[in-house]
Every structure is written in C-alpha cells, then in structure tokens.
Design an enzyme around this catalytic site. Structure first.
Site, PDB file in Angstrom:
ATOM      1  N   GLU A  14      22.272 -30.950  11.157  1.00 19.24           N
ATOM      2  CA  GLU A  14      20.966 -30.756  10.529  1.00 19.24           C
ATOM      3  C   GLU A  14      20.276 -32.088  10.319  1.00 19.24           C
ATOM      4  OE1 GLU A  14      21.757 -26.802   7.713  1.00 19.24           O
ATOM      5  OE2 GLU A  14      21.528 -28.783   6.801  1.00 19.24           O
ATOM      6  N   CYS A  15      19.028 -32.197  10.731  1.00 15.90           N
ATOM      7  CA  CYS A  15      18.161 -33.323  10.404  1.00 15.90           C
ATOM      8  C   CYS A  15      18.816 -34.652  10.775  1.00 15.90           C
ATOM      9  CB  CYS A  15      17.751 -33.256   8.944  1.00 15.90           C
ATOM     10  SG  CYS A  15      16.249 -34.180   8.564  1.00 15.90           S
ATOM     11  N   ALA A  16      19.436 -35.350   9.843  1.00 13.75           N
ATOM     12  CA  ALA A  16      20.100 -36.601  10.162  1.00 13.75           C
ATOM     13  C   ALA A  16      21.160 -36.405  11.238  1.00 13.75           C
ATOM     14  CB  ALA A  16      20.735 -37.191   8.905  1.00 13.75           C
ATOM     15  N   LEU A  62      21.076 -34.174  13.588  1.00 13.76           N
ATOM     16  CA  LEU A  62      20.333 -34.049  14.835  1.00 13.76           C
ATOM     17  C   LEU A  62      20.016 -35.427  15.413  1.00 13.76           C
ATOM     18  CD1 LEU A  62      18.359 -32.681  16.926  1.00 13.76           C
ATOM     19  CD2 LEU A  62      16.626 -32.802  15.115  1.00 13.76           C
ATOM     20  N   SER A 117      19.170 -29.075  14.647  1.00 16.22           N
ATOM     21  CA  SER A 117      17.731 -28.957  14.397  1.00 16.22           C
ATOM     22  C   SER A 117      17.393 -29.685  13.107  1.00 16.22           C
ATOM     23  CB  SER A 117      17.303 -27.496  14.292  1.00 16.22           C
ATOM     24  OG  SER A 117      17.578 -26.974  13.010  1.00 16.22           O
TER      25      SER A 117
END
Length: 439
Positions: A325-327, A329, A412
C-alpha cells in the site's frame, strides 16, 4: 471520552496525547483511539498510553464494527480517550459520515471540545454554543481552552462560557516547547524520532496535568453508558491447518503506517508475523512466505532504500504473494525519484507538489493475492507522490484509477482496513502456503 475540535489545528492531538499520558501517569490503564484513517497520531498515542493506538473509521470498516473494535482495543482498561479528526462535524463529502461526531454517536460517548482561544474572548461562548446545539445527539460535556494568552484572557473566556452553561475542564497556555515537527503529510512519525518523541509526550503529559482538571475529565468519561456490543475478535482461519507460514511485514522508519488489527488478523488466519526493516535488513526473515509492505515515507529515505541492494534484489526475486500500500507501492516500483527500487511493479514514481487525499469507493479490475475482479473495496488515499504505470490499473473509482495487480502482487495507493474485510488476510495467508521461490 472523545476529544474533538471546531477545526483542524485547534490542539486535539496536544490535548488527547497529553491526556492519555497524564492519566497513565496516575496509574490508570488507558486505551488510545483515533477517528479516521490517520496513522501518525496513533503512534504518539501508543507512546503516551503504553498500548497500541487504534483507529475507528466507519467508512473503512462499516458502522457496525466501530463499537466492537473500540471494545476490543479497550479491553482491560480503566479509561478510553478517542481523538477526533478535522472539525467535529467534518465527514465524507458534505455529510458527517465518518466524522468525529458520527463516531461519538456510535460510541454514545461524551465529547470534550478543544477550542483555540487565541485572538478571541467572549466570542468563544458563541462558538461553543453552536457546537453544543448543532446536533443534540452529540453530548459536549466540557471545553478545554487552548493557546490561552494570559490569566486575564482565561478569566474572560471562563466567564463567557459560564454564561453559556458549558464547563471549562482546562485552560492551556501557549507553549512552543511541546510542538512536534511536521512535514508534507503531517507530524513526523514516532519511529523516526523516538527519543525526541518520548520527551515531547512527557512534556504534553505535564502540560495537561497542570492545565486540566483530570478528576472532572474522568467523571465525564465515566458518564458514558455501557455499549450494547460484543468486542471484535479476528476470525480464525477457515481451514485450521497446523503449518504456519511466515508473513514478513515491513517496518522501521520508512514504513510506519499500519493498523494494529492487521497483524492480529494474519495470526488468526494461521500465519506467524515477522517484522523487517527495508532500510537496514539485508535479508527477509527466515522462512518468509508472504510480504506486507504498508505505508510510510519511502520518499524521505529513497537513497537509503536504494542503497540496500541485497534486500531489493531479494524482494525483486521473491516468489510469494506481496500486498503493498502507498509506500509499499513506491518501494516495489522500478524507480522512486530517479533511484532504483525493487522493480516488481512496472512503473516509475516521483514526488509532486500535489496532495492526493480522500476516501475511495473502488472496484477491483483484476484478481491478485488480495483482490477478486468485480469486488468493491473502501479505501483511503493520502500521498504527495505519483506513479506512471506501464500497465492497466488494479482499481477504478469515480473520477480515478490506480494500482497494479497480478498473480503475485497487490499494489496501490489505497489504504484498506482489513478488519472490515477479514478475508484479505485469509487470502494472503492461503496463497502463501506453498514455499516461496527465491530465484
């Protein structure tokens, strides 16, 4: 009790964190909570209370789970302090859904309103009167005045509020010594400044203890009625197998964003959880069968992450399922701000000046370790980076799309709260049962 405010920047975190630490200093067992998807404040809450800070978010988990998740976190405690989010009635879009007021109603909890008293005196009463009367289903039990300029200023504010019939439970003067450093996404996480954070929390505890009526605040908290709900517990694995694969979860200063329930869900699904630090560890934990790489600040540590070539190579060759997630990704991309990352996601990431923030009602477009095509997921975005993908998106929502997914990777910007979707942990553990292949 719920600590709320008319707007962001009023001092909720100062009061809530200081109150948690001050009550703990009295020998009480304090349960810390945060409304909304915030990851950073719960780190300070955990430091203050000595137990995990937990989030309460009706959008991410559903309204029905708010009270059970609260009771799960508060088990065995004497008092619970819930820090609100934004202004008290600010929720999703033009509603108060997922707002502080919404959560206070779901918990039937009294509210302490933190008011920034700077540059006003009698007007404080008009402001508080509006918040007290705006929604009669929310019980404002008292006010803590923040940034009070002098004894005379405090006296004027107290007199005005006495006329309005609202008790003042504390008055905090201006004190720059208790401020915490911040950057592009808010406060600097505890994991990045541990010794300084301990000192800051100690100062907050002393500030609140000398400025607030702790006995009155405790009486207010004890006025909350019992909740007619059962505590949440992570559902057990449906197959109840005896082998326990190792799920390695990224931690350390670059990856600090996580919900406490995720590790509990993974263990209940049949896994052993091992934490690794991509900044310093050159190998994944022994026996790693799946990876979870959550949020954080890899953009701040891009050079250090790139320099850890042995671990990047191992992640690039990892054959088990990965949930990012986020980081996470960004770490899986080919590059981040021109520096080499792991290359598991066909995309290039860069820092931008634009803040992307908000809840998302997304639909999955493909199968991946966590997702099934056509399923809907409620998530949250919070970042100042952008990824240029080489392939199609994993998720789509109204006005946007994002992510990458294949048989081995779910990645994502969407932050998901697995308590609302416990099958996600079960899917990850199930897909990790066959040994990972490190090429």
């Amino acid at each position: 009790m719920v600590v709320a405010a008319p707007s962001s920047g009023s001092g909720k975190t100062t009061v809530a964190t200081g109150l948690m630490a001050a009550l703990r200093g009295r020998g009480l067992r304090v349960s810390p909570h945060k409304v909304g998807p915030d990851y950073i404040d719960p780190g300070y809450h955990a430091l203050a209370a000595g137990r995990p800070g937990r989030n309460l978010d009706p959008w991410l988990t559903g309204e029905d789970l708010v009270a059970p998740l609260f009771l799960h976190g508060a088990a065995g405690c004497d008092v619970a302090v819930v820090e609100g989010v934004m202004g008290m009635f600010d929720g999703r879009g033009d509603t108060d859904f997922a707002s502080t007021a919404h959560v206070a109603r779901l918990l039937d909890a009294p509210v302490v309103l933190v008011v920034d008293a700077a540059r006003q005196s009698r007007s404080v009463a008009a402001l508080v009167h509006g918040f007290v009367t705006f929604d009669p289903r929310v019980r404002v039990g008292g006010v803590v005045l923040n940034r009070v300029g002098s004894a005379r200023h405090e006296e004027l504010c107290r007199a005005a509020l006495a006329g309005a019939g609202v008790p003042v439970l504390g008055a905090i003067g201006r004190d720059d010594a208790v401020s915490a450093p911040s950057r592009h996404l808010g406060l600097v996480p505890v994991a990045e400044r541990e010794s300084e954070a301990v000192t800051a929390v100690d100062r907050l505890a002393a500030l609140v203890a000398r400025s607030c009526d702790l006995d009155a605040l405790l009486r207010l908290a004890r006025s909350a009625p019992p909740l007619p709900a059962r505590p949440w517990s992570p559902p057990p694995a449906p197959d109840r197998r005896t082998d326990r694969p190792v799920v390695a979860v990224a931690g350390g200063p670059a990856f600090t964003f996580e919900y406490a329930e995720h590790a509990e869900l993974l263990r209940a699904a049949g896994a052993d959880v091992a934490v690794f630090d991509p900044l310093h560890d050159e190998r994944l934990p022994d026996g790693t069968a799946a990876l979870v790489i959550g949020g954080g600040f890899p953009e701040v540590y891009a050079a250090e992450l790139a320099a850890n070539e042995p671990l990047r190579a191992q992640v690039a060759a990892f054959g088990g399922p990965i949930a990012a997630e986020c980081a996470g990704l960004l770490y899986l991309c080919e590059e981040l701000d021109g520096r080499r990352m792991c290359g598991r996601v066909p995309g290039v990431a860069r820092m931008t000046d634009r803040l992307t923030l908000g809840y998302r009602d997304a639909v999955a477009l493909a199968d991946s370790p966590l997702t099934r095509a056509g399923e809907r997921y409620r998530g949250h975005e919070f970042h100042r980076t952008a990824v240029r993908y080489a392939g199609g998106p994993l998720f789509r929502w109204e006005g946007g799309a994002d992510g990458f997914g294949d048989a081995r990777v779910t990645a994502s910007y969407l932050h998901l709260h697995w308590a609302g979707r416990p099958e996600l942990a079960q899917r990850l553990v199930s897909s990790s049962r066959s040994p990972s292949v490190l090429r």
